[in-house]
Design an enzyme around this catalytic site. Structure first.
Site, mmCIF file in Angstrom:
data_model
loop_
_atom_site.group_PDB
_atom_site.id
_atom_site.type_symbol
_atom_site.label_atom_id
_atom_site.label_comp_id
_atom_site.label_asym_id
_atom_site.label_seq_id
_atom_site.Cartn_x
_atom_site.Cartn_y
_atom_site.Cartn_z
ATOM 1 C CG ASP A 34 -2.012 -1.012 1.119
ATOM 2 O OD1 ASP A 34 -2.054 -1.696 0.070
ATOM 3 O OD2 ASP A 34 -2.812 -1.146 2.065
ATOM 4 C CD GLU A 36 6.539 1.730 -4.796
ATOM 5 O OE1 GLU A 36 7.105 2.159 -3.783
ATOM 6 O OE2 GLU A 36 6.897 2.015 -5.969
ATOM 7 C CG LEU A 84 -32.450 -10.426 -18.175
ATOM 8 C CD1 LEU A 84 -31.561 -10.948 -17.066
ATOM 9 C CD2 LEU A 84 -32.060 -11.049 -19.509
ATOM 10 C CE LYS A 116 -32.569 -10.839 -12.805
ATOM 11 N NZ LYS A 116 -32.660 -9.966 -11.643
ATOM 12 C CE LYS A 315 -35.851 -12.373 -10.897
ATOM 13 N NZ LYS A 315 -36.940 -11.677 -10.294
ATOM 14 C CB CYS A 432 -60.668 9.299 3.126
ATOM 15 S SG CYS A 432 -59.498 8.232 3.994
HETATM 16 C C1 9MJ Z 1 -27.627 -9.566 -13.707
HETATM 17 N N1 9MJ Z 1 -28.524 -8.800 -13.105
HETATM 18 O O1 9MJ Z 1 -26.761 -10.121 -13.068
HETATM 19 C C2 9MJ Z 1 -28.295 -9.363 -17.164
HETATM 20 N N2 9MJ Z 1 -27.715 -9.713 -15.140
HETATM 21 O O2 9MJ Z 1 -28.660 -9.167 -19.560
HETATM 22 C C3 9MJ Z 1 -26.959 -10.538 -15.933
HETATM 23 N N3 9MJ Z 1 -28.534 -8.991 -15.917
HETATM 24 C C4 9MJ Z 1 -28.962 -8.815 -18.322
HETATM 25 N N4 9MJ Z 1 -27.335 -10.316 -17.195
HETATM 26 C C5 9MJ Z 1 -29.465 -8.479 -20.408
HETATM 27 N N5 9MJ Z 1 -26.028 -11.401 -15.493
HETATM 28 C C6 9MJ Z 1 -30.285 -7.682 -19.682
HETATM 29 C C7 9MJ Z 1 -29.957 -7.885 -18.337
#
Ligand code: 9MJ
Length: 672
Positions: A34, A36, A84, A116, A315, A432
């Site tokens: 650090d 440096e 998405l 995601k 999801k 209200c």
């Molecule tokens: C996320 N949220 O991690 C996309 N995303 O690709 C990844 N979102 C995405 N890809 C196209 N890994 C639209 C959103």
């Protein structure tokens, strides 16, 4: 040192510092102590102090801006930022796979599998390798300019590293806060007696939307890149995985969990694997993403509305915890709907402290047999409102049944069950306070009239003091009345009056949205604007006419009609218009030859942005679709049109090149 020597030395130091930043913040693998690093940094500051003309915007010393902004400007994305589509179970994932497999006539599809991240999508725009602007996703077409704040994030390179630096590059990725960062940030907020954040996502959003970059620089924001938008450069990419690799070479953090996958079984295995390691990850994810790896095939599949058809977010199931339900209260919404809310003994559900959870309605309480004092399962999924899932009957002791109050807890008016519906509503209407306040809060909100400075507390105060009764009264507020209020300075009062005045210039869609017509959200408001282009037309149209608009069903159509029929609403609208609220209706009252025709646009257009072309077509009451089918009337094509062009020829669909399209727009007097 003369200027020439200083310039060379500064350049040399910047390169070194950029490389060390990358090693430290992105690769987590520093190769100098650090002390440096600090020495190099101080050396650069010294040169820049002596020769201020050498300071560049992207110098590592310029990460933290000094002057706070008064507002975020808007930035239009040169390539829309798509969101998405989701799959929530195996069946939906299987259906997605089968659809793509049929359309591409391939049994084994190759995907890029990615985690995601649950943060905020961001677009980083680099010109000749230098970070030029950074914008939030916004509505996908236009976002907020958060460049100064993004520059404070050490993981984001101000200058790309490595070879083949492109002329233009838009990097798409997620800004997020790790679990550790979130915990420490909240601890610090508590110490400073400031508001704590409910979850890492809110903390990231709140930190990025600070007007003072100095504040953002103290927040533990991280970044991960997952794709590109607009790109002009030497390298050609055939595959998405190649892009991820190149982003890494240019200095961006990219998820180490990304993996190339072949076939549906690989996708399911990847999902299970990531679900298994989810708890061990240092940041929050809410699922996995599958993207068709070959760019050529992504192009064949195209996009539908705002989502790519070649990708899906699969999801994870929501996370549940157990706690005790202390009480049930009712909240009165903008339209009088009474929502029972469970007050809980605070419980941590996947990193967020939960105190309240929705019980939706009385039927739901009866169906789940929830009673006051019960031990219950609480579920939370991503950013949605937590809900009570079920009761642990074995633990039940001394419980009390909930009854919907016969009169509104806020205004005392009668509560009635809505005909053919499950909801109970307070019949007090705008007399209200709850409904009145909620209607005003909605009206001034950012996506509606965007009146800054008129926050919830102030609105409650103004209605309590009878200074305003409805949304139209906002425009009669006087600066001296405001500054006479407790804890309101002259400057704040004048700022509020200024933002009330500047809100008067708006768009038709925003105005419709701000009126708070039940179930009319932003996209319905935009659909109404695109279809009618005239407020007068909307006011007098019939329920049937509203139903003609795609995306508007009979219930919403009925809500719109009944809203514009009520005398009180008519009066308020009249007052709003008289106060000077205005929007551009230049395309109004226009009946084009294209009404009802379906267009598909393919290839790259040179003289008009694709989004503009689509909006112009919509304004002519034409439809725009992403896929060519027998129902397509016209295909408009630009350079390198690809498979949609072939398909249109095959189906005998009328085609027109960009020049012809522009001529047509000129004929329709939409462009000069
Ligand atoms: C996320 N949220 O991690 C996309 N995303 O690709 C990844 N979102 C995405 N890809 C196209 N890994 C639209 C959103």
């Amino acid at each position: 040192m003369n200027l020439n020597q200083a310039s060379k030395e500064a350049e040399n130091l910047r390169k070194k510092i950029t490389q060390h930043n990358h090693k430290y913040y992105v690769l987590d693998d520093p190769d100098i102590p650090d002390a440096e690093y600090d020495r190099l940094f101080k050396e650069l500051i010294k040169i820049e102090k002596e020769f201020p003309q050498l300071i560049t915007n992207s110098s590592p010393t310029q990460r933290i801006g000094t002057t706070p902004l008064s507002e975020f400007k808007e930035i239009e994305h040169t390539d829309p930022m798509l969101s998405l589509a989701n799959a929530f179970n195996e069946k939906e994932m299987q259906r997605f796979y089968d659809r793509l497999s049929t359309e591409l006539s391939e049994e084994i599809l190759v995907f890029s599998g990615e985690t995601k991240l649950d943060g905020l999508a961001i677009n980083l725009f680099y010109k000749n390798g230098v970070l030029h602007t950074a914008a939030t996703r916004g509505d996908g077409f236009t976002g907020e300019d958060v460049t100064l704040n993004v520059k404070t994030i050490m993981q984001i390179p101000l200058n790309l590293i490595g070879d083949n630096i492109p002329k233009l590059l838009e990097v798409r990725g997620e800004i997020y806060i790790s679990h550790k960062g979130f915990f420490e940030l909240n601890k610090n907020q508590e110490k400073l007696k400031l508001k704590t954040f409910a979850n890492p996502r809110n903390a990231a959003a709140g930190s990025l939307r600070q007007l003072d970059p100095k504040v953002t620089s103290t927040r533990p924001l991280s970044f991960s890149a997952y794709g590109i938008g607009n790109y002009e450069g030497k390298l050609k990419f055939d595959r998405h995985t190649q892009i991820l690799n190149q982003l890494k070479n240019w200095g961006f953090p990219v998820s180490v969990e990304s993996k190339e996958l072949s076939g549906l079984k690989d996708c399911f295995d990847y999902y299970s694997h990531i679900l298994n390691i989810r708890k061990k990850l240092s940041y929050e994810i809410d699922g996995v993403v599958f993207k068709i790896d070959y760019i050529e095939k992504q192009k064949i599949l195209g996009n539908v509305s705002r989502s790519p058809r070649w990708a899906i977010a699969y999801k994870f199931p929501p996370i549940e915890e157990v706690t005790q339900l202390i009480d049930i209260e009712v909240q009165v919404g903008r339209t009088g709907t009474m929502t029972p809310v469970a007050r809980l003994s605070p419980v941590n559900v996947d990193g967020a402290m939960i105190n309240n959870a929705t019980l939706h309605n009385l039927d739901e309480i009866k169906r789940k047999d929830v009673r006051i004092g019960d031990w219950v399962y609480i579920r939370r999924a991503g950013d949605v409102i937590p809900e009570v899932v079920s009761v642990i009957k074995e633990k039940r002791k001394n419980v009390k049944e909930f009854r919907m109050p016969k009169s509104c807890p806020i205004c005392g008016s009668d509560v009635k069950k809505q005909k053919d519906k499950i909801a109970y509503v307070c019949i007090g209407g705008l007399s209200c306070d709850a409904q009145k306040n909620q209607a005003i809060i909605h009206f001034v909100s950012r996506k509606a009239m965007n009146i800054e400075g008129l926050g919830e507390k102030l609105i409650y105060k103004l209605t309590e003091n009878k200074m305003i009764e409805n949304i139209a009264d906002i425009f009669s507020l006087k600066q001296n009345e405001l500054s006479a209020l407790d804890r309101m300075g002259d400057k704040s009062a004048s700022n509020i009056i200024e933002s009330i005045n500047s809100s008067k210039s708006t768009t038709l869609a925003k105005f419709i949205y701000s009126l708070g017509i039940p179930e009319v959200g932003e996209s319905t408001a935009r659909a109404l604007e695109n279809y009618f282009h005239s407020f007068k037309e909307i006011e007098k149209s019939s329920q049937e006419e509203f139903e003609n608009i795609s995306d508007i069903g009979p219930i919403v159509a009925k809500n719109i009609k009944s809203f514009f029929t009520q005398e009180n609403n008519k009066k308020i609208i009249k007052k709003l218009v008289a106060a000077g609220i205005h929007w551009n209706e230049s395309k109004s009252n226009y009946s084009s030859n294209l009404k009802g025709l379906t267009f598909v646009i393919t290839g790259s257009l040179k003289n008009i942005k694709r989004k503009d072309a689509e909006e112009l077509l919509l304004s002519l009451q034409a439809k725009v679709s992403s896929a060519v089918s027998k129902k397509t009337d016209y295909l408009i094509y630009g350079a390198n049109p690809g498979s949609k062009y072939e398909k249109a020829l095959e189906l005998g669909i009328k085609i027109m090149n960009e020049d012809l399209f522009i001529k047509m727009l000129k004929k329709e007097k939409l462009i000069n």
